[in-house]
Design a protein around this motif. Structure first.
Motif, PDB file in Angstrom:
ATOM      1  N   ALA A  61     -13.744  12.747  -7.346  1.00  0.00           N
ATOM      2  CA  ALA A  61     -14.465  13.221  -6.159  1.00  0.00           C
ATOM      3  C   ALA A  61     -15.011  12.040  -5.363  1.00  0.00           C
ATOM      4  CB  ALA A  61     -15.591  14.154  -6.566  1.00  0.00           C
ATOM      5  N   ASP A  62     -15.516  11.003  -6.068  1.00  0.00           N
ATOM      6  CA  ASP A  62     -16.019   9.815  -5.367  1.00  0.00           C
ATOM      7  C   ASP A  62     -14.900   9.103  -4.616  1.00  0.00           C
ATOM      8  OD1 ASP A  62     -18.526  10.343  -6.335  1.00  0.00           O
ATOM      9  OD2 ASP A  62     -18.440   8.854  -7.956  1.00  0.00           O
ATOM     10  N   VAL A  63     -13.753   8.958  -5.269  1.00  0.00           N
ATOM     11  CA  VAL A  63     -12.602   8.309  -4.619  1.00  0.00           C
ATOM     12  C   VAL A  63     -12.149   9.134  -3.418  1.00  0.00           C
ATOM     13  CG1 VAL A  63     -10.169   7.723  -4.928  1.00  0.00           C
ATOM     14  CG2 VAL A  63     -11.826   7.082  -6.671  1.00  0.00           C
ATOM     15  N   ASN A  64     -12.092  10.453  -3.583  1.00  0.00           N
ATOM     16  CA  ASN A  64     -11.695  11.318  -2.468  1.00  0.00           C
ATOM     17  C   ASN A  64     -12.682  11.228  -1.316  1.00  0.00           C
ATOM     18  OD1 ASN A  64      -9.403  12.169  -3.763  1.00  0.00           O
ATOM     19  ND2 ASN A  64     -10.270  14.088  -4.482  1.00  0.00           N
ATOM     20  N   ALA A  65     -13.977  11.170  -1.622  1.00  0.00           N
ATOM     21  CA  ALA A  65     -14.986  11.058  -0.570  1.00  0.00           C
ATOM     22  C   ALA A  65     -14.865   9.724   0.153  1.00  0.00           C
ATOM     23  CB  ALA A  65     -16.378  11.206  -1.172  1.00  0.00           C
ATOM     24  N   ASP A  66     -14.633   8.644  -0.598  1.00  0.00           N
ATOM     25  CA  ASP A  66     -14.453   7.330   0.037  1.00  0.00           C
ATOM     26  C   ASP A  66     -13.206   7.318   0.914  1.00  0.00           C
ATOM     27  OD1 ASP A  66     -16.706   6.462  -1.252  1.00  0.00           O
ATOM     28  OD2 ASP A  66     -15.631   5.365  -2.827  1.00  0.00           O
ATOM     29  N   THR A  67     -12.131   7.895   0.407  1.00  0.00           N
ATOM     30  CA  THR A  67     -10.888   7.950   1.176  1.00  0.00           C
ATOM     31  C   THR A  67     -11.076   8.778   2.440  1.00  0.00           C
ATOM     32  OG1 THR A  67      -9.628   7.777  -0.873  1.00  0.00           O
ATOM     33  CG2 THR A  67      -8.452   8.585   1.048  1.00  0.00           C
ATOM     34  N   GLN A  68     -11.766   9.906   2.316  1.00  0.00           N
ATOM     35  CA  GLN A  68     -11.997  10.754   3.484  1.00  0.00           C
ATOM     36  C   GLN A  68     -12.892  10.048   4.504  1.00  0.00           C
ATOM     37  OE1 GLN A  68     -10.471  13.674   4.095  1.00  0.00           O
ATOM     38  NE2 GLN A  68     -11.378  13.570   6.109  1.00  0.00           N
ATOM     39  N   ALA A  69     -13.912   9.345   4.030  1.00  0.00           N
ATOM     40  CA  ALA A  69     -14.794   8.614   4.942  1.00  0.00           C
ATOM     41  C   ALA A  69     -14.017   7.526   5.668  1.00  0.00           C
ATOM     42  CB  ALA A  69     -15.957   8.016   4.174  1.00  0.00           C
ATOM     43  N   SER A  70     -13.141   6.831   4.954  1.00  0.00           N
ATOM     44  CA  SER A  70     -12.306   5.805   5.572  1.00  0.00           C
ATOM     45  C   SER A  70     -11.365   6.414   6.609  1.00  0.00           C
ATOM     46  CB  SER A  70     -11.503   5.072   4.498  1.00  0.00           C
ATOM     47  OG  SER A  70     -10.608   4.168   5.076  1.00  0.00           O
ATOM     48  N   ALA A  71     -10.773   7.545   6.267  1.00  0.00           N
ATOM     49  CA  ALA A  71      -9.863   8.223   7.201  1.00  0.00           C
ATOM     50  C   ALA A  71     -10.623   8.714   8.437  1.00  0.00           C
ATOM     51  CB  ALA A  71      -9.165   9.396   6.505  1.00  0.00           C
ATOM     52  N   ASP A  72     -11.832   9.226   8.236  1.00  0.00           N
ATOM     53  CA  ASP A  72     -12.642   9.680   9.371  1.00  0.00           C
ATOM     54  C   ASP A  72     -13.002   8.516  10.281  1.00  0.00           C
ATOM     55  OD1 ASP A  72     -12.515  12.256   8.432  1.00  0.00           O
ATOM     56  OD2 ASP A  72     -14.537  12.254   7.567  1.00  0.00           O
ATOM     57  N   ALA A  73     -13.367   7.368   9.693  1.00  0.00           N
ATOM     58  CA  ALA A  73     -13.699   6.193  10.502  1.00  0.00           C
ATOM     59  C   ALA A  73     -12.480   5.705  11.279  1.00  0.00           C
ATOM     60  CB  ALA A  73     -14.242   5.083   9.601  1.00  0.00           C
ATOM     61  N   GLN A  74     -11.323   5.689  10.636  1.00  0.00           N
ATOM     62  CA  GLN A  74     -10.100   5.266  11.316  1.00  0.00           C
ATOM     63  C   GLN A  74      -9.753   6.233  12.443  1.00  0.00           C
ATOM     64  OE1 GLN A  74      -8.283   2.382  10.761  1.00  0.00           O
ATOM     65  NE2 GLN A  74      -7.343   3.007  12.668  1.00  0.00           N
ATOM     66  N   TYR A  75      -9.937   7.525  12.208  1.00  0.00           N
ATOM     67  CA  TYR A  75      -9.670   8.527  13.240  1.00  0.00           C
ATOM     68  C   TYR A  75     -10.584   8.309  14.445  1.00  0.00           C
ATOM     69  CZ  TYR A  75      -9.373  13.041  15.576  1.00  0.00           C
ATOM     70  OH  TYR A  75      -9.210  14.022  16.517  1.00  0.00           O
ATOM     71  N   ALA A  76     -11.867   8.072  14.186  1.00  0.00           N
ATOM     72  CA  ALA A  76     -12.813   7.845  15.280  1.00  0.00           C
ATOM     73  C   ALA A  76     -12.436   6.590  16.068  1.00  0.00           C
ATOM     74  CB  ALA A  76     -14.229   7.737  14.730  1.00  0.00           C
TER      75      ALA A  76
END
Length: 140
Positions: A61-76
């Motif tokens: 879950a921590d890895v998924n949250a980090d990956t999602q946060a990274s993807a969200d930042a890249q999207y922004a």
């Protein structure tokens, strides 16, 4: 004929024995054996396995949250870059439209003066006949 009857009787008895063997309940496990499901050792092992599974799920879950946060930042960042490029393109298109409008206006003004010059020439103005044709660049 007697042998057939005996063979048939034995066959029926054998199938009845198989049928009763298949429906008999399983024998209970002997108490005090190592396979007792309610023993404290089994319960402790189950707790250990559950804790390990929870730890793995938490790590995933921590890895998924980090990956999602990274993807969200890249999207922004991608969205901001796209909007910046769109604004720059819009400014360029607007500038090109202003230049084209200015050129069209200069050409139209030059043509208007040329028509006046031709009219004057056809109606006897020697000066208008000798003058050069208007240049649209002069109206720029």
């Amino acid at each position: 004929m007697k042998t057939r009857s005996i063979a048939l009787a034995l066959a029926l008895l054998g199938s009845a024995a198989v049928a009763t063997a298949q429906t008999a309940p399983p024998a209970p496990a002997p108490s005090g054996s190592d396979k007792d499901v309610n023993s404290p050792d089994v319960a402790a092992a189950n707790r250990d396995v559950a804790a390990q599974a929870a730890a793995r799920e938490g790590a995933v879950a921590d890895v998924n949250a980090d990956t999602q946060a990274s993807a969200d930042a890249q999207y922004a960042a991608d969205l901001a870059a796209y909007r910046d490029a769109l604004r720059a393109h819009h400014r360029e298109v607007s500038r090109d439209a202003r230049i084209a409008d200015h050129k069209e206006r200069a050409y139209a003004d030059a043509m208007r003066d040329w028509r006046r010059q031709v009219y004057a020439c056809k109606h006897g103005s020697t000066r208008a006949c000798k003058a050069p044709s208007p240049n649209p660049a002069d109206y720029w």
